[in-house]
Design a protein around this motif. Sequence first.
Motif, short mmCIF file in Angstrom:
data_model
loop_
_atom_site.label_atom_id
_atom_site.label_comp_id
_atom_site.label_asym_id
_atom_site.label_seq_id
_atom_site.Cartn_x
_atom_site.Cartn_y
_atom_site.Cartn_z
N GLY A 143 0.82 -1.21 0.00
CA GLY A 143 0.00 0.00 0.00
C GLY A 143 0.86 1.27 0.00
N ILE A 144 1.89 1.27 0.80
CA ILE A 144 2.80 2.43 0.84
C ILE A 144 3.51 2.59 -0.50
N ILE A 145 3.92 1.47 -1.09
CA ILE A 145 4.58 1.53 -2.40
C ILE A 145 3.66 2.12 -3.45
N PHE A 146 2.42 1.63 -3.53
CA PHE A 146 1.47 2.17 -4.51
C PHE A 146 1.18 3.64 -4.27
N TRP A 147 1.08 4.04 -3.02
CA TRP A 147 0.84 5.45 -2.71
C TRP A 147 2.00 6.29 -3.22
N CYS A 148 3.23 5.84 -2.97
CA CYS A 148 4.42 6.58 -3.41
C CYS A 148 4.51 6.63 -4.93
N ILE A 149 4.21 5.53 -5.60
CA ILE A 149 4.25 5.52 -7.06
C ILE A 149 3.21 6.47 -7.64
N ARG A 150 1.99 6.42 -7.12
CA ARG A 150 0.93 7.30 -7.62
C ARG A 150 1.26 8.77 -7.42
N LYS A 151 1.72 9.10 -6.20
CA LYS A 151 2.05 10.50 -5.91
C LYS A 151 3.22 10.98 -6.76
N SER A 152 4.26 10.14 -6.90
CA SER A 152 5.44 10.57 -7.65
C SER A 152 5.15 10.67 -9.14
N TYR A 153 4.30 9.81 -9.66
CA TYR A 153 3.96 9.86 -11.09
C TYR A 153 3.30 11.19 -11.44
N ASN A 154 2.49 11.69 -10.53
CA ASN A 154 1.81 12.97 -10.76
C ASN A 154 2.72 14.18 -10.57
N LYS A 155 3.88 14.00 -9.95
CA LYS A 155 4.76 15.13 -9.64
C LYS A 155 5.87 15.35 -10.67
N GLY A 156 6.14 14.39 -11.53
CA GLY A 156 7.18 14.57 -12.53
C GLY A 156 8.09 13.36 -12.63
N TRP A 157 8.77 13.27 -13.75
CA TRP A 157 9.56 12.07 -14.02
C TRP A 157 10.80 11.95 -13.15
N VAL A 164 9.03 10.70 0.91
CA VAL A 164 7.61 10.70 1.25
C VAL A 164 7.14 12.11 1.61
N ASN A 165 7.95 12.85 2.36
CA ASN A 165 7.59 14.22 2.70
C ASN A 165 7.52 15.11 1.46
N ILE A 166 8.46 14.93 0.54
CA ILE A 166 8.42 15.71 -0.70
C ILE A 166 7.17 15.36 -1.49
N LEU A 167 6.83 14.07 -1.56
CA LEU A 167 5.63 13.66 -2.28
C LEU A 167 4.37 14.24 -1.66
N ASP A 168 4.35 14.29 -0.36
CA ASP A 168 3.15 14.75 0.34
C ASP A 168 3.04 16.28 0.38
N ARG A 169 4.17 16.96 0.40
CA ARG A 169 4.16 18.42 0.57
C ARG A 169 5.02 19.12 -0.46
N ARG A 170 4.90 18.73 -1.71
CA ARG A 170 5.78 19.27 -2.75
C ARG A 170 5.62 20.77 -2.93
N LYS A 171 4.41 21.26 -2.90
CA LYS A 171 4.19 22.70 -3.11
C LYS A 171 4.82 23.52 -1.99
N GLU A 172 4.68 23.04 -0.75
CA GLU A 172 5.30 23.76 0.37
C GLU A 172 6.82 23.73 0.27
N VAL A 173 7.37 22.58 -0.15
CA VAL A 173 8.83 22.46 -0.29
C VAL A 173 9.32 23.38 -1.41
N GLN A 174 8.60 23.42 -2.54
CA GLN A 174 8.98 24.29 -3.63
C GLN A 174 8.94 25.76 -3.22
N ALA A 175 7.92 26.15 -2.49
CA ALA A 175 7.80 27.55 -2.06
C ALA A 175 8.90 27.90 -1.06
#
Length: 152
Positions: free
Chosen positions: A90-104, A137-148
Amino acid sequence: MAVFDVVVFRYEISDSPLAFMLSSRDNYVIDAFTEFYNSSLWVLKLMIGGGVFMSYRAGYFEDMSFKQLEMDFFDVFFMYGLIGIFCYIGIIFWCIRKSYNKGWVLFSLVMFFILHSALAGHILFDGVPMTAGVILVNILDRRKEVQAEFKI
């Protein structure tokens, strides 16, 4: 140079690239399942596992009756059973899904991390790679905050 000689030698004597990457851990997995099914409580262990740091019983080690396989997928199975495997996947699928949407780039990092965890291990039960996992995992979950914050 000696380190590279050992790596090249092991590659040359390997039956396949997969056997080379697994560093003969596939033999450990076969032995572990043999010991697993020889256990009188294997049905219970199938569901809930054998306990933390009790991956499989290694009869050929005199000073250590239990050993880790150093392959995270199988270690999780033998320690925590199917319940642990479902959480792990479940954690693996969550990470794959989140990372796929964030960029290659992030997707590639996550895939490398997951493949290394599944094949070579040393991710879940070692502090240094696990720290990288927590950061990913933190970058995947909070990418916009990390970018800002870091103006990426």
